[in-house]
Scaffold this active site. Structure first.
Site, PDB file in Angstrom:
ATOM      1  N   TRP A   1     -35.419  -5.216  -6.370  1.00 53.35           N
ATOM      2  CA  TRP A   1     -36.109  -5.434  -7.639  1.00 53.35           C
ATOM      3  C   TRP A   1     -37.612  -5.243  -7.379  1.00 53.35           C
ATOM      4  CZ3 TRP A   1     -38.162 -10.597  -9.539  1.00 53.35           C
ATOM      5  CH2 TRP A   1     -38.420 -10.568 -10.917  1.00 53.35           C
TER       6      TRP A   1
ATOM      7  N   ASP B   1     -32.116 -14.833  -3.815  1.00 55.09           N
ATOM      8  CA  ASP B   1     -32.379 -14.620  -5.234  1.00 55.09           C
ATOM      9  C   ASP B   1     -31.034 -14.602  -5.943  1.00 55.09           C
ATOM     10  OD1 ASP B   1     -33.045 -13.793  -7.761  1.00 55.09           O
ATOM     11  OD2 ASP B   1     -34.414 -12.209  -7.109  1.00 55.09           O
TER      12      ASP B   1
ATOM     13  N   LYS C   1     -29.670 -14.690 -17.422  1.00 51.63           N
ATOM     14  CA  LYS C   1     -28.545 -13.807 -17.740  1.00 51.63           C
ATOM     15  C   LYS C   1     -27.286 -14.618 -18.046  1.00 51.63           C
ATOM     16  CE  LYS C   1     -31.484 -11.065 -15.613  1.00 51.63           C
ATOM     17  NZ  LYS C   1     -32.330 -10.021 -16.085  1.00 51.63           N
TER      18      LYS C   1
HETATM   19  C1  LMR Z   1     -34.430  -6.652 -14.586  1.00 50.19           C
HETATM   20  O1  LMR Z   1     -34.403  -6.358 -13.382  1.00 50.19           O
HETATM   21  O2  LMR Z   1     -34.321  -5.796 -15.484  1.00 50.19           O
HETATM   22  C2  LMR Z   1     -34.579  -8.083 -14.988  1.00 50.19           C
HETATM   23  O3  LMR Z   1     -34.525  -8.900 -13.883  1.00 50.19           O
HETATM   24  C3  LMR Z   1     -35.753  -8.314 -15.856  1.00 50.19           C
HETATM   25  C4  LMR Z   1     -37.053  -8.243 -15.121  1.00 50.19           C
HETATM   26  O4  LMR Z   1     -37.802  -9.211 -15.199  1.00 50.19           O
HETATM   27  O5  LMR Z   1     -37.338  -7.232 -14.484  1.00 50.19           O
END
Ligand code: LMR
Length: 395
Positions: A130, A211, A245
């Site tokens: 992420w 996470d 979520k």
């Molecule tokens: C995502 O990865 O789309 C979600 O976790 C929202 C975000 O805050 O990026």
């Protein structure tokens, strides 16, 4: 002074949401930010949440500040959900919990805590991860480094490459571990790999920062925390969890940082320092979302409703994975899309390259993240044909 500041680049995920809102094409499709949609393309408030909110409306006595670490009942219920009733760490009083504004808030408390006390450490994250992970830890002054995660085709876990890289980490480094539904790939370790990863992390004396943003979105509430529990019961662990979520409480910002320490005293000290980080940052967390979650988790009927609604979201995503694979196979028979069926959670790595992602947006009004990450939970029976026609056109 502000004239000396240059414009920041748009966020690779949330920036797309803004661009999508500004797009006037009626047929546009948003598969960027990780938000669940039902087959009508809506993100409804869960029924269990509505019921809990009705009760709160009747019963809430005040809107006073919560404590620095949040609502007491919430801080008891969250570690139970994560670690399970059998947890030895919980039984031994080696667990503390700090309510946070979303999972991001929890990660930032963890980052501040580590930055203040172990500023020399490197925080390892998977490549890919992420995009906010490295940003959050760097913002707390920490160094970050990437370890490999996927094989060359981006379809499976390259476990050996990951473990070899972690064997090169220094004792006292931290490693961010996705509990389940790896974001962005949807590729998770299997049970044997979790056990081996736990051994490596402990042998190398690394601190796992888990996470956990998708508990219940992969295989189930219990199944999705198998690796988390192995790690947390094997030594010191930080867990940043989110209810965005699985309770659909995105904008309420409901998360937690759970600390598992070696002794009750060491846990209490780390907890007190986490609170100091919170106080210097946002003072204390918002109360509404945590009150809703605590009401649901402390009531058997509401918990049952939640479990059913969560299973409904999980099943719909799996149906969309199947439908997507079938629809793509029909359009591009010489290419294998079956790997998308195996990935877990909201996201899939589609294999689309940045040029194809750009064409999807510019020519077809279809928004996916630049890495090729697709939010499968945004696919519906109404948009799947246009989506697959468009992807076939850019491949
Ligand atoms: C995502 O990865 O789309 C979600 O976790 C929202 C975000 O805050 O990026």
């Amino acid at each position: 002074m502000f004239e000396t500041i240059r414009m920041a680049p748009p966020d690779p995920i949330l920036g797309l949401g803004e661009a999508f809102r500004n797009d006037s094409r009626p047929e546009k499709i948003n598969l960027s930010v990780g938000i669940y949609q039902n087959d009508a393309g809506k993100t409804p408030v869960l029924d269990c949440v509505k019921q809990a909110e009705r009760r709160l409306l009747e019963d809430e006595k005040d809107k006073n500040y919560l404590g620095i670490d949040g609502l007491g009942s919430y801080r008891t219920l969250v570690p139970r959900l994560l670690l399970g009733a059998e947890s030895v760490a919980l039984a031994e009083g080696r667990v503390a919990c700090v309510q946070s504004p979303g999972g991001t808030g929890a990660l930032r408390i963890a980052a501040d805590l580590l930055g203040r006390h172990f500023g020399g450490m490197t925080v390892w994250h998977s490549q890919p991860t992420w995009p906010n992970h490295p940003q959050i830890f760097q913002a707390a002054g920490l160094r970050t480094a990437a370890h490999p995660y996927l094989d060359a085709a981006n379809r499976a876990l390259d476990f050996d490459a990951m473990v070899n890289a972690l064997k090169g980490a220094a004792p006292g480094d931290a490693v961010i571990v996705h509990a389940s539904c790896h974001n962005p790939s949807g590729v998770d370790p299997n049970a044997d790999q979790w056990a081996a990863l736990t051994e490596v992390i402990r042998a190398q004396r690394l601190l796992p920062v888990i996470d956990c943003a998708y508990q219940g979105f992969g295989r189930g509430l219990e199944e999705d925390v198998v690796g988390l529990r192995l790690l947390a019961e094997s030594g010191e662990t930080l867990i940043a969890s989110s209810f965005s979520k699985n309770f659909g409480l995105y904008g309420e910002r409901v998360g937690a940082l759970t600390l598992v320490g070696p002794t009750t005293d060491a846990t209490a000290a780390a907890h007190s320092q986490a609170k100091a980080c919170v106080r210097a940052n946002y003072s204390n967390p918002p109360r509404h979302g945590a009150s809703v979650v605590a009401s649901i988790l402390s009531d058997d009927e509401l918990t049952k409703t939640w479990h059913a609604e969560l299973a409904g979201m999980r099943d719909r995503i799996q149906q969309m994975r199947d439908a997507f694979v079938q629809a793509m196979n029909a359009r591009v028979p010489d290419r294998d899309f079956s790997f998308i069926r195996e990935q877990l959670g909201m996201f899939s790595f589609s294999g689309l390259n940045p040029m194809q992602v750009d064409r999807l947006k510019n020519e077809f009004g279809i928004y996916i993240v630049g890495s090729g990450r697709i939010n499968v939970a945004g696919i519906t029976s109404a948009n799947i044909d246009r989506l697959c026609d468009s992807i076939a056109a850019v491949l």
